[in-house]
Design an enzyme around this catalytic site. Structure first.
Site, PDB file in Angstrom:
ATOM      1  N   TYR A   1       7.857  10.085  10.565  1.00  0.00           N
ATOM      2  CA  TYR A   1       6.237   9.756  10.919  1.00  0.00           C
ATOM      3  C   TYR A   1       5.711  11.245  11.239  1.00  0.00           C
ATOM      4  CZ  TYR A   1       6.276   5.140  12.276  1.00  0.00           C
ATOM      5  OH  TYR A   1       6.525   3.545  12.284  1.00  0.00           O
TER       6      TYR A   1
ATOM      7  N   GLU B   1      -2.265  -5.075  13.658  1.00  0.00           N
ATOM      8  CA  GLU B   1      -1.233  -5.907  14.323  1.00  0.00           C
ATOM      9  C   GLU B   1      -1.588  -6.043  15.626  1.00  0.00           C
ATOM     10  OE1 GLU B   1       3.344  -5.021  13.609  1.00  0.00           O
ATOM     11  OE2 GLU B   1       3.015  -4.114  15.911  1.00  0.00           O
TER      12      GLU B   1
ATOM     13  N   LYS C   1      10.989   6.386   9.264  1.00  0.00           N
ATOM     14  CA  LYS C   1       9.734   6.441   9.558  1.00  0.00           C
ATOM     15  C   LYS C   1       9.064   8.160   9.305  1.00  0.00           C
ATOM     16  CE  LYS C   1       9.443   2.218  10.643  1.00  0.00           C
ATOM     17  NZ  LYS C   1       8.401   1.158   9.747  1.00  0.00           N
TER      18      LYS C   1
ATOM     19  N   TYR D   1       3.344   7.837   1.011  1.00  0.00           N
ATOM     20  CA  TYR D   1       3.335   7.182   1.601  1.00  0.00           C
ATOM     21  C   TYR D   1       4.494   7.003  -0.268  1.00  0.00           C
ATOM     22  CZ  TYR D   1       3.334   6.021   6.267  1.00  0.00           C
ATOM     23  OH  TYR D   1       3.587   6.083   7.261  1.00  0.00           O
TER      24      TYR D   1
ATOM     25  N   THR E   1       4.095  -5.765  22.918  1.00  0.00           N
ATOM     26  CA  THR E   1       2.676  -4.462  23.261  1.00  0.00           C
ATOM     27  C   THR E   1       1.418  -4.856  22.236  1.00  0.00           C
ATOM     28  OG1 THR E   1       4.136  -3.767  20.973  1.00  0.00           O
ATOM     29  CG2 THR E   1       4.198  -2.249  22.751  1.00  0.00           C
TER      30      THR E   1
ATOM     31  N   PHE F   1       1.037  -1.074  -0.094  1.00  0.00           N
ATOM     32  CA  PHE F   1      -0.394   0.102  -0.299  1.00  0.00           C
ATOM     33  C   PHE F   1       1.024   1.724   0.009  1.00  0.00           C
ATOM     34  CE2 PHE F   1      -4.253  -1.364   0.619  1.00  0.00           C
ATOM     35  CZ  PHE F   1      -3.756  -2.617   0.411  1.00  0.00           C
ATOM     36  N   ALA F   2       0.681   2.425  -0.550  1.00  0.00           N
ATOM     37  CA  ALA F   2       1.708   3.303  -0.823  1.00  0.00           C
ATOM     38  C   ALA F   2       0.033   4.881  -0.874  1.00  0.00           C
ATOM     39  CB  ALA F   2       2.637   3.269  -1.844  1.00  0.00           C
ATOM     40  N   VAL F   3      -0.124   5.242  -0.477  1.00  0.00           N
ATOM     41  CA  VAL F   3      -1.441   6.351   0.272  1.00  0.00           C
ATOM     42  C   VAL F   3      -0.560   7.035   0.467  1.00  0.00           C
ATOM     43  CG1 VAL F   3      -3.439   6.403   1.313  1.00  0.00           C
ATOM     44  CG2 VAL F   3      -3.054   4.287   0.674  1.00  0.00           C
ATOM     45  N   GLY F   4      -1.737   8.656  -0.482  1.00  0.00           N
ATOM     46  CA  GLY F   4      -0.834   9.815   0.495  1.00  0.00           C
ATOM     47  C   GLY F   4       0.523   9.600   0.366  1.00  0.00           C
TER      48      GLY F   4
HETATM   49  C1  GAL Z   1       7.600  -0.001  16.320  1.00  0.00           C
HETATM   50  C2  GAL Z   1       6.618  -0.720  14.861  1.00  0.00           C
HETATM   51  C3  GAL Z   1       5.118  -0.327  14.957  1.00  0.00           C
HETATM   52  C4  GAL Z   1       4.889  -1.201  16.139  1.00  0.00           C
HETATM   53  C5  GAL Z   1       5.149  -1.465  17.060  1.00  0.00           C
HETATM   54  C6  GAL Z   1       4.789  -1.991  17.922  1.00  0.00           C
HETATM   55  O1  GAL Z   1       8.200  -0.630  16.354  1.00  0.00           O
HETATM   56  O2  GAL Z   1       7.115   0.402  14.366  1.00  0.00           O
HETATM   57  O3  GAL Z   1       4.895  -0.235  13.604  1.00  0.00           O
HETATM   58  O4  GAL Z   1       5.070  -2.111  15.494  1.00  0.00           O
HETATM   59  O5  GAL Z   1       6.568  -1.116  17.030  1.00  0.00           O
HETATM   60  O6  GAL Z   1       4.875  -2.514  19.288  1.00  0.00           O
END
Ligand code: GAL
Length: 312
Positions: free
Chosen positions: A306, A262, A304, A86, A206, A81-84
């Site tokens: 962001y 995720e 990234k 990105y 996480t 996916f390459a949106v905007g």
């Molecule tokens: C970061 C990653 C995210 C997500 C997260 C999970 O390092 O950039 O996309 O995977 O870890 O904790």
């Protein structure tokens, strides 16, 4: 959603264009994963408790894998996916590096999803490789872009991929191939170990810890990275449908999982164990200091940005 096909020619007569490592008859009898050398990397885990291989450099014979997959006429769809913003920031590097390193010698179809189809760069593709551009709508929140890819992946598997390819690999675009990412990565259901967590204790994973979310997990096996997942199309469709359903249920309940798609992917792979895991050699973050286990970098995270890419 429309699709622009750039010279898609399914090739059912694939032949190895280099000398075979085994005769055709012998090759036919070989069960590839029986040739894996699980003791090659004593310092890392090479098999899960449910006997799925974890693929590290040194465990496999790349030529054998390639020849067997060429003999089997394995064909692979890669979705990205390459949106905007990105698109401009990452797509060209992603695709040109994939042409150098991703499943070389195999039939590969790239499916590029974008809101800006005219801006997709023209990439010179090797024989047996083609690229399709599919327009998607742009959600205003990046979290929705990320989550809704599950819907789009499921749809395109149903309408397109299942008719042309056996395998599907889904990638984030902000990555660059830097070494072989070959047919040893193919499997029924493939999950990627997250580079930041593969050495860390469960308590640091996480996972989503909110009992109100469908992604809630108290414990699991590993922490998987949604930047790469794949497998036979049937299994990837199952994963995408599951994640989409759970994302929609969460939306109805007004909750959002900690790491969006995720988190749901981690839950899916906990309930449906992957048959193959890729070591962090297949998705490495170069900012990590401890590279002692990384004997090959096959794909690296790009920077990234962001702050600029995820706004507006
Ligand atoms: C970061 C990653 C995210 C997500 C997260 C999970 O390092 O950039 O996309 O995977 O870890 O904790």
């Amino acid at each position: 959603m429309f699709s622009q096909c750039c010279g898609f020619i399914p090739d059912n007569n694939l032949k190895a264009d280099y000398l075979p490592v085994a005769s055709e008859g012998l090759l036919r009898q070989i069960v590839l994963d029986d040739t894996l050398h699980f003791g090659a990397r004593p310092e890392v885990q090479t098999r899960t408790s449910w006997e799925a291989p974890i693929i590290w450099e040194g465990m496999f014979d790349p030529d054998l894998y390639d020849q067997k997959h060429i003999q089997n006429q394995s064909s692979v769809a890669l979705t990205v996916f390459a949106v905007g913003r990105y698109l401009d920031a990452y797509l060209k590097t992603f695709l040109t590096s994939a042409e150098q390193h991703f499943m070389s010698g195999l039939q590969v179809t790239y499916y590029v999803f974008t809101d800006l189809p005219d801006a997709v760069p023209i990439i010179k593709l090797a024989p047996r490789r083609s690229l399709k551009v599919i327009q998607v709508e742009r959600h205003s929140r990046w979290q929705d872009i990320s989550m809704m890819r599950m819907k789009v992946i499921s749809e395109v598997i149903e309408t397109e991929i299942r008719h042309h390819c056996n395998y599907v690999f889904c990638f984030d675009v902000d990555q660059e191939f830097t070494g072989r990412f070959g047919s040893e990565a193919l499997g029924d259901s493939v999950a990627q170990l997250h580079a930041w967590f593969y050495k860390r204790p469960q308590t640091s994973f996480t996972y989503d810890r909110n009992p109100k979310s469908k992604a809630f997990m108290e414990s699991g096996d590993y922490y998987y990275h949604a930047a790469i997942f794949g497998g036979m199309w049937e299994n990837v469709k199952d994963l995408a449908d599951y994640c989409l359903l759970k994302i929609m249920e969460d939306k109805l309940n007004d909750v959002e999982a900690l790491w969006h798609d995720e988190s749901h992917l981690n839950k899916y792979f906990w309930l449906h164990k992957p048959s193959r895991l890729l070591s962090p050699e297949y998705c490495w973050d170069p900012v990590l200091q401890d590279k002692s286990d990384i004997n090959a970098t096959r794909l690296i995270w790009a920077q990234k940005h962001y702050d600029t890419l995820r706004t507006g």
